[in-house]
Design a protein around this motif. Structure first.
Motif, PDB file in Angstrom:
ATOM      1  N   ASP A 121       0.829  -1.204   0.000  1.00 34.03           N
ATOM      2  CA  ASP A 121       0.000   0.000   0.000  1.00 34.03           C
ATOM      3  C   ASP A 121       0.870   1.264   0.000  1.00 34.03           C
ATOM      4  OD1 ASP A 121      -2.041   1.818   0.282  1.00 34.03           O
ATOM      5  OD2 ASP A 121      -2.475   1.320   2.374  1.00 34.03           O
ATOM      6  N   VAL A 122       1.848   1.334   0.902  1.00 35.83           N
ATOM      7  CA  VAL A 122       2.694   2.553   0.915  1.00 35.83           C
ATOM      8  C   VAL A 122       3.501   2.660  -0.371  1.00 35.83           C
ATOM      9  CG1 VAL A 122       2.905   3.076   3.371  1.00 35.83           C
ATOM     10  CG2 VAL A 122       4.490   1.464   2.343  1.00 35.83           C
ATOM     11  N   CYS A 123       3.991   1.540  -0.894  1.00 39.26           N
ATOM     12  CA  CYS A 123       4.777   1.609  -2.137  1.00 39.26           C
ATOM     13  C   CYS A 123       3.916   2.090  -3.299  1.00 39.26           C
ATOM     14  CB  CYS A 123       5.404   0.255  -2.460  1.00 39.26           C
ATOM     15  SG  CYS A 123       6.749  -0.186  -1.331  1.00 39.26           S
ATOM     16  N   ARG A 124       2.661   1.624  -3.353  1.00 39.41           N
ATOM     17  CA  ARG A 124       1.763   2.068  -4.414  1.00 39.41           C
ATOM     18  C   ARG A 124       1.504   3.575  -4.286  1.00 39.41           C
ATOM     19  NH1 ARG A 124      -2.231  -0.859  -3.200  1.00 39.41           N
ATOM     20  NH2 ARG A 124      -1.282  -2.746  -4.030  1.00 39.41           N
ATOM     21  N   GLN A 125       1.240   4.017  -3.054  1.00 40.96           N
ATOM     22  CA  GLN A 125       1.028   5.454  -2.826  1.00 40.96           C
ATOM     23  C   GLN A 125       2.243   6.262  -3.265  1.00 40.96           C
ATOM     24  OE1 GLN A 125      -0.609   6.737   1.047  1.00 40.96           O
ATOM     25  NE2 GLN A 125      -0.950   4.583   1.490  1.00 40.96           N
ATOM     26  N   LEU A 126       3.422   5.814  -2.828  1.00 41.98           N
ATOM     27  CA  LEU A 126       4.643   6.553  -3.151  1.00 41.98           C
ATOM     28  C   LEU A 126       4.850   6.631  -4.660  1.00 41.98           C
ATOM     29  CD1 LEU A 126       7.315   5.210  -0.590  1.00 41.98           C
ATOM     30  CD2 LEU A 126       6.040   7.356  -0.465  1.00 41.98           C
ATOM     31  N   SER A 127       4.651   5.491  -5.349  1.00 43.78           N
ATOM     32  CA  SER A 127       4.917   5.475  -6.797  1.00 43.78           C
ATOM     33  C   SER A 127       3.950   6.403  -7.531  1.00 43.78           C
ATOM     34  CB  SER A 127       4.843   4.044  -7.337  1.00 43.78           C
ATOM     35  OG  SER A 127       3.525   3.535  -7.251  1.00 43.78           O
ATOM     36  N   HIS A 128       2.696   6.439  -7.084  1.00 38.53           N
ATOM     37  CA  HIS A 128       1.734   7.319  -7.741  1.00 38.53           C
ATOM     38  C   HIS A 128       2.071   8.789  -7.500  1.00 38.53           C
ATOM     39  CE1 HIS A 128      -1.661   4.102  -8.195  1.00 38.53           C
ATOM     40  NE2 HIS A 128      -0.469   3.662  -8.555  1.00 38.53           N
ATOM     41  N   LEU A 129       2.584   9.088  -6.317  1.00 35.29           N
ATOM     42  CA  LEU A 129       2.941  10.476  -6.018  1.00 35.29           C
ATOM     43  C   LEU A 129       4.038  10.969  -6.949  1.00 35.29           C
ATOM     44  CD1 LEU A 129       2.865  10.377  -2.114  1.00 35.29           C
ATOM     45  CD2 LEU A 129       1.317  11.676  -3.606  1.00 35.29           C
ATOM     46  N   VAL A 130       4.969  10.074  -7.296  1.00 35.50           N
ATOM     47  CA  VAL A 130       6.049  10.467  -8.216  1.00 35.50           C
ATOM     48  C   VAL A 130       5.476  10.814  -9.588  1.00 35.50           C
ATOM     49  CG1 VAL A 130       8.086   9.627  -9.436  1.00 35.50           C
ATOM     50  CG2 VAL A 130       7.842   9.199  -6.985  1.00 35.50           C
ATOM     51  N   VAL A 131       4.545   9.990 -10.067  1.00 32.96           N
ATOM     52  CA  VAL A 131       3.903  10.295 -11.357  1.00 32.96           C
ATOM     53  C   VAL A 131       3.146  11.614 -11.265  1.00 32.96           C
ATOM     54  CG1 VAL A 131       2.137   9.551 -12.993  1.00 32.96           C
ATOM     55  CG2 VAL A 131       3.734   7.882 -12.040  1.00 32.96           C
ATOM     56  N   ARG A 132       2.494  11.846 -10.129  1.00 35.90           N
ATOM     57  CA  ARG A 132       1.732  13.087  -9.941  1.00 35.90           C
ATOM     58  C   ARG A 132       2.622  14.324  -9.939  1.00 35.90           C
ATOM     59  NH1 ARG A 132      -3.479  12.891  -8.853  1.00 35.90           N
ATOM     60  NH2 ARG A 132      -4.363  10.803  -8.659  1.00 35.90           N
ATOM     61  N   ASP A 133       3.934  14.102  -9.747  1.00 38.47           N
ATOM     62  CA  ASP A 133       4.869  15.229  -9.832  1.00 38.47           C
ATOM     63  C   ASP A 133       5.705  15.127 -11.111  1.00 38.47           C
ATOM     64  OD1 ASP A 133       5.819  17.625  -8.971  1.00 38.47           O
ATOM     65  OD2 ASP A 133       7.113  16.822  -7.391  1.00 38.47           O
ATOM     66  N   GLY A 134       5.248  14.320 -12.075  1.00 40.13           N
ATOM     67  CA  GLY A 134       5.947  14.200 -13.356  1.00 40.13           C
ATOM     68  C   GLY A 134       6.121  15.579 -13.965  1.00 40.13           C
ATOM     69  N   GLU A 135       7.273  15.782 -14.568  1.00 43.41           N
ATOM     70  CA  GLU A 135       7.575  17.117 -15.068  1.00 43.41           C
ATOM     71  C   GLU A 135       6.531  17.578 -16.086  1.00 43.41           C
ATOM     72  OE1 GLU A 135      12.347  17.132 -14.263  1.00 43.41           O
ATOM     73  OE2 GLU A 135      11.634  16.300 -16.149  1.00 43.41           O
ATOM     74  N   GLY A 136       5.875  18.660 -15.771  1.00 38.57           N
ATOM     75  CA  GLY A 136       4.870  19.228 -16.662  1.00 38.57           C
ATOM     76  C   GLY A 136       3.525  18.523 -16.645  1.00 38.57           C
ATOM     77  N   ALA A 137       3.372  17.521 -15.764  1.00 40.57           N
ATOM     78  CA  ALA A 137       2.147  16.704 -15.781  1.00 40.57           C
ATOM     79  C   ALA A 137       0.901  17.528 -15.472  1.00 40.57           C
ATOM     80  CB  ALA A 137       2.262  15.565 -14.773  1.00 40.57           C
ATOM     81  N   GLN A 138      -0.132  17.310 -16.273  1.00 36.63           N
ATOM     82  CA  GLN A 138      -1.445  17.913 -16.032  1.00 36.63           C
ATOM     83  C   GLN A 138      -2.484  16.825 -15.769  1.00 36.63           C
ATOM     84  OE1 GLN A 138      -2.169  21.333 -16.130  1.00 36.63           O
ATOM     85  NE2 GLN A 138       0.028  21.688 -16.263  1.00 36.63           N
ATOM     86  N   LYS A 139      -2.152  15.576 -16.185  1.00 41.57           N
ATOM     87  CA  LYS A 139      -3.094  14.479 -16.003  1.00 41.57           C
ATOM     88  C   LYS A 139      -2.379  13.216 -15.530  1.00 41.57           C
ATOM     89  CE  LYS A 139      -6.193  16.235 -19.594  1.00 41.57           C
ATOM     90  NZ  LYS A 139      -7.356  16.646 -18.805  1.00 41.57           N
ATOM     91  N   PHE A 140      -3.035  12.494 -14.637  1.00 42.88           N
ATOM     92  CA  PHE A 140      -2.550  11.222 -14.111  1.00 42.88           C
ATOM     93  C   PHE A 140      -3.244  10.127 -14.917  1.00 42.88           C
ATOM     94  CE2 PHE A 140      -2.975   7.626 -11.162  1.00 42.88           C
ATOM     95  CZ  PHE A 140      -1.687   7.522 -10.662  1.00 42.88           C
TER      96      PHE A 140
END
Lengths: 406, 406
Positions: free
Chosen positions: A264-283
């Motif tokens: 659960d924590v690893c899934r949360q952490l990995s998604h947070l990184v995508v959510r801070d993807g450079e220039g990201a507007q959509k997950f």
């Protein structure tokens, strides 16, 4: 840097008995912020780790890979602002100097000291600054996990943390975890440094077994730009202070609950990184089913997730299933054009290799306007399945990366 | 669409005896321009072809692959505005209808008629429009190669052609060639349709052997965005009208000169596609040496060429060798961080795994300001070498691809 529109607030993270974070300013870059993180770990802490597969990895990664085999940790040091990668023997000497310095302070073996560095490549980590920073951080007040999360960050636009807990027998164990990373993220774990701290009592071998398996479905299933950093590292530290009976294998009481919480924590952490993807507007979540195997499904998913044409289509809020078809076809995995089905936001737009003339466009258009986009791909070949996560490709990515060093 | 800043003027292309191009407007899209190209080929024309490896390929590609095995061609039809890909049996029927229609007109076999289509995916090619267009094009005046090049284009910003000639024995043979393509270009030949016409007399099997080998060093060594189209095709037609003694194999008189000229036009064509890469501001040549094998060198070159971080660094005119290191490391090919050397514009900036502190930055900075950028990578592992070509990744790419269908 502006905060990502996909950012999440930092959660309430409990203190973990036996793991004490501290921060200081070593001045690795010419900035006012803290850039050195030190987490003191009590005796008996188990450790496990997964590392970048990039062949040109940093000395930190080379050393870390060996250290986790011993299974024990007493300290974590994270340097921000200088990755110390591609710095030859001088880079390695800098890491070893830090390990000795911390070991002397702690009264432990240098191999109990885990070091990570993130930032510019090609400049050996300045040992004088590291030494001065350590002198400060050893005597700093303990800090919060949020302060530590901010200190390990570089190009991150928000601090990232995750929490979980589990009942192991009658004992409640806690997980507090932090991560940094925003660009150069790809399977094999790109510029990403993640740390999970738990008070659970768990044997190092089982901790490693859990982390390796979970990695395949979390950190190895995210991608921002398909590029792979030379320094990526995820470490899990278990202090054992919760006092549960040691979890030694899958049949130990509470092993399932422990593994589920770690996942659960690893899934949360990995998604947070995508959510801070450079220039990201959509997950973007891409669910692939009907593949010949799970691994095949993951490869197809990543081919879609790494396709600049798919990622720009989502940025343009365009349900362009033709580009998804193209990406499936180039993955080189077993697929049949005439069995392929593609959907957006739960609505199939193409089935059995042909576009559906009568699908309802309104909910699809509405779905694509949102921040969270879901793509379903069914290959119609077998039972293999995988889910991968990425972000869209926008002008923001170009702006950030065409003007990074200057 | 604005003309690419890297565009080249259309060259003087000679007429090729036995190959007569004509164009007409079928109206595949709601536009005023011609979109149907027909090249009539005299009896005895040999043909060879290379095609996309994308598994979800179009019916045109499926059929073309079988047709080239027969080695003979009488006509080429190119539809622009509709790729006819991912259209199931209806798409295949549309292609077969065209083949029959043209064969009836020419008095040849349907399998002598080669069809390509490019444009939107997922809409079956309208057979009524094709039929009307064919009725017009059969009776159109012959046109120039430049007009044909413009007619096969879709998102291209300039017409692309190449010329070469060779002495085969005492006979001069000519090559006139056209190509279209600007995005979705990757090895395995993305949305790219290329056609070489020569009056040389050459056996189909040897023509295919030459084209396949040349493809490995030209079309398979270019990439714009790593995406691979479902329709890519390069065909070579040899009418035999030059009257040279038939070239049947590598030992035939003039075989070397013929192969060298064919390689020359293919190289020119492939570079023109990169020069029209979506949003391209810079043409990038990446020369990899010291690999374990040529194939390994090509894979390393393509990993660099497809790295968004490398491509954005070049867009930003930044000699960011750290990103090149990262891309080498993620290629998964044999490499050793401490033997790696990297240069820009002929100046080494890193040698044996470490940055050179004293390299002359001025010529490197000057070189990166230009339109043509050269990156040298020496792996220090062996004798394998390859050169690949790509363009930079800019805001223009995002603008074009985030707003394509709407």
């Amino acid at each position: 840097m502006e905060r990502s529109p996909l950012a999440r607030p930092f959660p309430q993270l409990p203190a973990i008995a036996g793991a004490t974070p501290r921060i200081a300013r070593a001045g690795y870059k010419n900035w006012g912020r803290c850039d050195l993180t030190y987490v003191e770990l009590d005796e008996g802490t188990a450790v496990a780790g997964v590392f970048t597969k990039n062949i040109c990895c940093s000395s930190e990664v080379e050393l870390g890979r060996e250290q986790v085999k011993l299974g024990r940790a007493r300290a974590l040091i994270v340097n921000a602002g200088n990755s110390n990668a591609f710095t030859g023997y001088r880079g390695r000497e800098a890491v070893e100097a830090i390990m000795v310095e911390v070991a002397t302070h702690m009264g432990c073996e240098p191999s109990d000291v885990f070091v990570s560095s993130t930032g510019v490549i090609g400049v050996p980590l300045p040992t004088d600054k590291a030494r001065e920073g350590l002198a400060k951080v050893f005597h700093a007040e303990p800090c919060s996990w949020e302060e530590a999360a901010n200190t390990i960050g570089t190009t991150d636009t928000f601090a990232k943390g995750a929490h979980a807990s589990a009942m192991v027998g009658d004992t409640r164990v806690e997980f507090s975890a932090i991560i940094k990373g925003s660009g150069m993220i790809a399977p094999d774990m790109a510029t990403m440094l993640g740390y999970v701290f738990t008070d659970a009592n768990v044997a190092p071998a089982f901790l490693q077994q859990c982390l390796s398996a979970i990695n395949e479905e979390t950190f190895s299933c995210i991608t921002v730009d398909g590029d792979t950093s030379t320094s990526d590292t995820v470490l899990a530290f278990a202090t054992g202070k919760a006092g549960n009976e040691e979890i030694t294998g899958p049949d130990s009481p509470g092993a399932d609950a422990f593994a589920a919480a770690l996942a659960d924590v690893c899934r949360q952490l990995s998604h947070l990184v995508v959510r801070d993807g450079e220039g990201a507007q959509k997950f973007i979540e891409i669910a692939v089913t009907g593949a010949k195997s799970d691994e095949s499904a993951r490869r197809v998913g990543l081919a879609i997730a790494n396709s600049p044409l798919v990622k720009t289509a989502i940025a343009g809020e365009d349900a362009n299933w033709g580009r998804v078809v193209m990406a499936v076809g180039k993955a080189g995995e077993p697929a049949d054009r005439d069995r392929l089905s593609i959907g957006f936001g739960g609505v199939w737009t193409a089935k059995d290799g042909q576009p559906l003339a009568d699908y309802d466009e309104a909910p699809v258009a509405e779905h694509l306007k949102g921040q969270d986009v879901r793509i379903d791909v069914d290959l119609g070949m077998g039972d293999g399945r995988a889910t991968v996560w990425t972000c869209d490709l926008t002008h923001g990515y170009i702006t950030i990366n065409a003007d990074y060093r200057t």
